[in-house]
Write a protein that holds these residues in place. Structure first.
Motif, short mmCIF file in Angstrom:
data_model
loop_
_atom_site.label_atom_id
_atom_site.label_comp_id
_atom_site.label_asym_id
_atom_site.label_seq_id
_atom_site.Cartn_x
_atom_site.Cartn_y
_atom_site.Cartn_z
N GLU A 124 4.69 26.79 1.40
CA GLU A 124 5.91 27.59 1.22
C GLU A 124 5.56 29.07 1.04
N THR A 165 6.46 10.42 -10.89
CA THR A 165 6.46 11.30 -12.07
C THR A 165 6.01 10.57 -13.34
N MET A 175 2.26 21.70 -0.59
CA MET A 175 3.57 22.23 -0.19
C MET A 175 3.86 23.59 -0.83
N GLU A 176 3.39 23.79 -2.08
CA GLU A 176 3.61 25.10 -2.71
C GLU A 176 2.90 26.20 -1.92
N ALA A 195 8.07 15.34 3.12
CA ALA A 195 8.23 16.66 2.48
C ALA A 195 8.49 17.72 3.54
N LYS A 205 -1.73 20.97 -12.20
CA LYS A 205 -2.20 21.54 -10.92
C LYS A 205 -3.07 22.76 -11.20
N SER A 245 2.20 18.33 -3.91
CA SER A 245 2.83 19.53 -4.51
C SER A 245 1.94 20.74 -4.31
N ILE A 246 0.62 20.54 -4.48
CA ILE A 246 -0.31 21.67 -4.28
C ILE A 246 -0.18 22.17 -2.84
N HIS A 295 1.76 12.62 -5.38
CA HIS A 295 2.77 13.64 -5.70
C HIS A 295 2.08 14.96 -6.06
N THR A 296 1.00 14.88 -6.86
CA THR A 296 0.31 16.10 -7.29
C THR A 296 -0.38 16.78 -6.10
N SER A 339 1.70 9.04 -8.43
CA SER A 339 1.56 10.27 -9.22
C SER A 339 0.47 11.17 -8.65
N ARG A 392 11.92 20.07 4.21
CA ARG A 392 11.96 21.54 4.30
C ARG A 392 12.73 21.98 5.55
#
Ligand code: KG4
Ligand code: ZN
Length: 349
Positions: free
Chosen positions: A267, A205, A263-264, A293, A211, A260-261, A256-257, A253, A297
């Motif tokens: 989901e 972070t 995994m979002e 990750a 994103k 996140s793209i 992570h970005t 970082s 979940r």
């Protein structure tokens, strides 16, 4: 039980030889049913000097590697050439010149030995790698996030032979994003595993990157690459050793970005489809952050997750062999007129 396994037709699981040459790895494997007897990969280190795959050099290296890889795979398997039941080969997607080498070799070998040859979609094979031993094998339907150097797709896998793309990247693939950022940071090719390794000791972070906003289940990674390029340029202007002094935090970082793209969207795909059996496949599925990750979940969202063993994440011929097995069991036959198809799509209804 598939027809071919019945005692009258075939008293033992089929023996499949497979050839993979879609990009820069020459692979030859032999399986008996879902058991891998040999899985030879000749990596092409020549591309490291260029920071990416040079298609012409890749084709030449495939032509040099393919016969030694085949001989080694046969030796290691303990199988006699005459015992093989079929030859599976990647006919796309991939680099035209690279594909040509494997396609020509596999079809010629099958023809000379009087056995069927089976064209296989490389991305379908990444997904079907989950059906190699030791398993567990997912049951259908399941969702698969396929993340490689050339593709990023969210796939509803209805059966081994029918797959529906729910969303995909509109520009760069996730693996390509890892590789391009690593190159901007002066790290060696392929950059994905190097960034993964650095990220493990970094702060994810410390440098927040934005994103992209992409509708539905599609994704985009090219804007992120530009954003990171600008960020690195600025950092280097103020301090010429900026990248070197912060490389673990930058890697963490960036990773992570990207994750996140992914995994979002994954989901959202679970929510929209109601399918909670979720797999990952392709080179980026070797990423330690992505694997974690997904496992998280499983605990927090009650998903049943399928994570491939490391040797079946990146390109290999065992996955082509198991895809070949599924087609062989279906009884579908192919002629010798099949050609490489660099933009081959996943098989749908
Ligand atoms: O599936 P693959 O071997 O080849 C293609 O079909 O493209 O995927 C290669 C991609 C490369 O972009 C590589 O950097 C990425 O997978 N990759 C990784 C990791 N291992 C391989 N990316 C992130 N973390 C890793 N550990
Ligand atoms: Zn691949």
């Amino acid at each position: 039980m598939p027809a071919y396994f019945s005692a009258e037709i075939m008293p033992r699981p089929p023996l499949i030889l497979a050839v993979e040459s879609s990009c820069d790895d020459t692979g030859v494997a032999i399986i008996r049913g879902d058991e891998v007897l040999s899985n030879v990969i000749a990596n092409q280190s020549i591309h490291e000097d260029y920071g990416g795959v040079v298609p012409e050099l890749a084709s030449r290296a495939h032509a040099q590697n393919i016969v030694p890889a085949f001989t080694k795979a046969l030796d290691e398997s303990g199988v006699k050439a005459a015992e093989l039941d079929a030859v599976a080969y990647t006919n796309g997607p991939g680099l035209m010149g690279s594909l040509h080498v494997g396609v020509a070799f596999a079809k010629s070998w099958a023809w000379a030995n009087g056995i069927p040859s089976i064209p296989i979609n490389h991305m379908q094979a990444h997904i079907l790698a989950h059906f190699l031993k030791p398993g567990p094998h997912p049951s259908f339907p399941f969702l698969c996030l396929t993340v490689s150097g050339g593709h990023t797709q969210l796939v509803k896998v209805r059966s081994a032979l029918v797959m529906e793309v729910l969303g995909e990247t509109r520009d760069d693939a996730a693996g390509e994003a890892f590789d391009k950022v690593a190159k901007l940071m002066g790290l060696p090719y392929p950059g994905g595993p190097v960034l993964d390794c650095l990220a493990q000791s970094g702060n994810p972070t410390r440098f927040p990157f934005s994103k992209p906003k992409v509708q539905g289940l599609d994704m985009s990674f090219s804007g992120l690459k530009t954003q990171i390029w600008q960020f690195l340029q600025q950092g280097q202007q103020n301090n010429s050793r900026f990248i070197d002094q912060n490389k673990a935090d930058i890697a963490a970082s960036v990773q992570h970005t990207i994750l996140s793209i992914l995994m979002e969207k994954l989901e959202s795909a679970v929510e929209q489809s109601g399918i909670t059996a979720v797999a990952i496949a392709g080179g980026v599925s070797a990423n330690s952050g992505l694997r974690k990750a997904l496992k998280d979940r499983e605990m927090s969202h009650g998903w049943k997750v399928y994570i491939p063993p490391f040797e079946y994440c990146t390109d290999n011929a065992a996955m082509i062999a198991v895809a070949g097995l599924k087609v062989f069991e279906s009884g579908e036959k192919f002629g010798l007129d099949i050609e490489p198809s660099p933009r081959l799509k996943l098989p749908s209804d």
